[in-house]
Design a protein around this motif. Sequence first.
Motif, short mmCIF file in Angstrom:
data_model
loop_
_atom_site.label_atom_id
_atom_site.label_comp_id
_atom_site.label_asym_id
_atom_site.label_seq_id
_atom_site.Cartn_x
_atom_site.Cartn_y
_atom_site.Cartn_z
N LEU A 26 0.84 -1.21 0.00
CA LEU A 26 0.00 0.00 0.00
C LEU A 26 0.87 1.25 0.00
O LEU A 26 0.64 2.18 -0.78
N ILE A 30 0.92 4.08 -2.94
CA ILE A 30 0.55 5.48 -2.69
C ILE A 30 1.73 6.39 -2.98
O ILE A 30 1.58 7.45 -3.58
N LEU A 293 3.65 8.40 5.66
CA LEU A 293 3.49 6.99 5.28
C LEU A 293 4.77 6.21 5.49
O LEU A 293 4.77 5.11 6.06
N VAL A 296 5.50 5.79 9.24
CA VAL A 296 4.63 4.78 9.87
C VAL A 296 5.05 3.37 9.44
O VAL A 296 5.15 2.46 10.27
N TYR A 363 -10.23 11.80 -12.13
CA TYR A 363 -9.65 13.14 -11.93
C TYR A 363 -8.84 13.62 -13.11
O TYR A 363 -7.97 14.48 -12.97
N LEU B 29 -2.33 9.65 13.91
CA LEU B 29 -2.01 10.29 12.62
C LEU B 29 -3.06 9.94 11.57
O LEU B 29 -3.56 10.80 10.85
N ASN B 308 -11.84 18.89 -7.11
CA ASN B 308 -11.20 17.58 -7.22
C ASN B 308 -10.08 17.40 -6.21
O ASN B 308 -9.86 16.30 -5.71
N ASP B 309 -9.36 18.50 -5.93
CA ASP B 309 -8.25 18.40 -5.00
C ASP B 309 -8.71 17.90 -3.63
O ASP B 309 -8.03 17.12 -2.98
N HIS B 311 -11.34 15.98 -3.01
CA HIS B 311 -11.61 14.55 -3.12
C HIS B 311 -10.31 13.75 -3.05
O HIS B 311 -10.21 12.73 -2.36
N LEU B 312 -9.32 14.24 -3.79
CA LEU B 312 -8.04 13.55 -3.87
C LEU B 312 -7.39 13.49 -2.49
O LEU B 312 -6.85 12.46 -2.09
N GLN B 313 -7.48 14.62 -1.76
CA GLN B 313 -6.89 14.65 -0.42
C GLN B 313 -7.61 13.70 0.51
O GLN B 313 -7.00 13.06 1.37
N TRP B 315 -9.10 10.87 -0.37
CA TRP B 315 -8.64 9.52 -0.72
C TRP B 315 -7.26 9.24 -0.12
O TRP B 315 -7.01 8.16 0.41
N LEU B 316 -6.38 10.24 -0.23
CA LEU B 316 -5.04 10.10 0.33
C LEU B 316 -5.11 9.82 1.82
O LEU B 316 -4.45 8.92 2.34
N GLY B 319 -6.40 6.38 2.53
CA GLY B 319 -5.35 5.42 2.22
C GLY B 319 -4.33 5.36 3.35
O GLY B 319 -3.90 4.29 3.79
N PHE B 320 -3.99 6.53 3.85
CA PHE B 320 -3.05 6.63 4.95
C PHE B 320 -3.61 5.95 6.20
O PHE B 320 -2.92 5.17 6.88
N PHE B 322 -5.72 3.56 6.30
CA PHE B 322 -5.73 2.13 6.07
C PHE B 322 -4.34 1.53 6.34
O PHE B 322 -4.22 0.49 6.99
N VAL B 323 -3.29 2.21 5.85
CA VAL B 323 -1.93 1.73 6.11
C VAL B 323 -1.67 1.70 7.62
O VAL B 323 -1.11 0.73 8.14
N CYS B 324 -2.10 2.76 8.31
CA CYS B 324 -1.92 2.79 9.76
C CYS B 324 -2.63 1.63 10.43
O CYS B 324 -2.12 1.01 11.37
#
Lengths: 407, 438
Positions: A26, A30, A293, A296, A363, B29, B308-309, B311-313, B315-316, B319-320, B322-324
């Motif tokens: 992941l 990313i 990321l 972590v 996008y 975080l 859009n920015d 939305h993108l942020q 998602w980021l 994602g972050f 989820f990694v955590c």
Amino acid sequence: MDIRPIFSTLRRHKITSLLLVLEIALTCAIVCNAVFLISQRLQRTEMVSGVAEHELVQIHVANIGKPADARARAQEDLALLRRIPGVTAAALLNQVPFTNSSSNTGIKLDPTQKLHTLSATMYMGEGVIDTLGARLVAGRDFNADEYMDFDAMRSDPDLQSKVGSVVITQALGERLWPGESALGKNIYLGETSVRVIGVVQSLIRPSLFRGDDSAQWTMVFPLRMSAASATRYVLRTAPGQRESVMAAAGKVLRENDPRRIILDTKTLDDIRSHFFQNDRAMAGILVGVIIALLVVTALGIVGLASFWVAQRRRTIGVRRALGATRRNILHYFQTENFLLATIGIVLGMVLAYGINLFLMAHYELPRLPAVYFPVGAVALWVIGQLAVLGPALRAAAVPPVVATRSV
Amino acid sequence: MFAYYMDLALRSLKRNPVLTALMVLAIGLGIGASMTMITVLHVMTNDPLPERSTHLYTPHLDPLPLDYSHGGSGIDPSDNLTWPDAMSLLRAHRGVHQAAMAGGTLLALPVQSGLQALYAAGRYTTADFFALFGVPFEYGAGWSAADDTAGARVVVLSDELARKLFGRADVVGRTARLGELDYRVVGVVTRWDPAPQFYADSTGSQFSDIDTFFLPLSVAVNEDLPVSGNESGWGDDEKTGSSKRGAAMSWLQFWVQLDTPAQVADYRQYLINYSAQQKALGRFQRPPTNATLFGLMDWLAHQNLVPNDVHLQLWLALGFLFVCMVNIVALLLAKFLRRSGEISVRRALGARRRDIFVQLGVESALIGVAGGTLGLAIAQLGLWSVRHRPGDYARIAQMDPSMLAGTFVLAVLASVLAGLLPAWRACRVAPALQLKAS
């Protein structure tokens, strides 16, 4: 080094290993996409404007009430501005690059066309090309006798047909007549035709609300603005004299007409930097996300590796007692991490491609170029090795005598 | 029993302080980043007028020629109305209240000497605007329909602009100079700033703009005052196309209040009939059924105001998070399994699987509570930074109580979820086996 023992160990920690691989994948995916997004944003802030940005100053004014004799007022203003030491050129323009305010019009290649071919922006003012410092690549700039009064034209629409010439950008010419020279060609604004007499290398649109692809669709018209029809004075200055010119210019304009308000006096560098601030902010956020990321993930690797080292102290002791060197133990943990990272990276590449497809669909982002894949891979290999070094050294320091102790 | 588990959890967390801190930090975080972006999205899709939004509608007609194409510029001229259409709808008076409007920016001159003139953003509109949206008056009132017809030079100021121009708010009856003209102040409204400014043209900055004056639309048309929204013409004849009264230029927004479903249905039918009539007259070319009526929230969704920015942020950030989460699952798993010995002793002494599961669950939840607290602090920091970032939504990036609670619930939920798999895995440790092995 024999990696079979590593695999058989990992098989005993299937879920934990899988989770670590997933985390690495992941992060890798990313990071690849984020680095790509950053480069996109930074590239956008480098957009070519075609003007001498470092030499230009814009003074934006507002009039209280309609200025009396607006045409003469404009000429007086410009004469006074040109007299300021350090000013090499001055013009009164309807619009200025990066100010987000522009006039645009639809143009046709054939007057019988029902729809416009495209919409381009219009720069107007005496000496636009010279003052902004746009570079002519073909044809010529307007002659003094070609200029017409904008105010007169607005009150008498019949005069519109007398504006016979236009200077356009190379990009607009290439879009309208691909592969041909634009010089001498005609374009139509409504019923009126104008002939292209010159081509500049580039001159950016003041606002990009129609997208970056049309950023260079620009026309310059030989129209003289008055103090009533335009409010943006642009000064081109000699190197190093911009600051002093800025201080003097506001004073000159205010003295010449006290009923006028100076809205702002800014260098074009500042205006440009403000124009792209969203892109820089987004790039900054992305850098932050990448760092967070990686940190972590690195901490996760440290945590897990420490557990595994603590758990395997006896095994390590036995291996040491049976003749394994410290180096062997160190390499064991490093190789283990390398294997996990590699599996994660391979998975991450697939995931990165998937994320990119998603971003492309939603996008309007371009395809992720292949060069960005190794970026994520290298980042995670390095992070993995750095993270595991501490626990691995601790493992290597386990003395053989541990093997003989019971818990 | 719960107190005992708490005690066990605290002891276990204290035994590996670094690891505990790491897990709390990771969840903090992840939660902080996600909640920052969720909050931004939440405030951007907020109902700007919660008491009235269900009764507010905006009618849309399609006066464009059949072959018109807006060339992918993203601006659809039929989002706005032309002057003749807006006036027809206004005169038909089919709703409870209705108003046509357009934005404008005028230079305002302070009455007090020595103060700089300033650009004021406001609205040209019709008499019913204030009743339609329930704009609260501090002094005076709006103007009448007769003022609209007569083109009376009257103005309603915001409290803020009144204070800037006159130094005080009680200024009804005085004269304000906006642009080139003098207006008689008939009312002053208290701060009224729905965000997004749903009734404004979509090309503006709807999250940061606030109207500071309101004056009759008829004056704006008579005097050809500058309009700050999108004015799209499609006429071949440039002369009528660029005039405010022209039938081939859209620049007006129109809102109507409809209280019952029957009124809504009637209004829809009225719009279609109107379009059919215009088509019969030869003015409209497209099918009359293109005419639509949007509710307030539907209209906002249709305009797609969230950049859009953002939305993108989001998602980021997710994602972050989820990694955590994956990180914490792995760490908890390793940690719980390392305590196999302890667990098997407890199992051998009679603890059921469920007891072990709950015990470890309490430990995960404890991490979640700590992580949530940290996440809340990080989200506040994140929102603070959003407020200091460019972007017109910066001003509204605030957390309301429901978002605060949501952050906490998300954090605890996330870490309990993260603890489920490790706890389940650990509670399957056989009672005696581990004892033998060590």
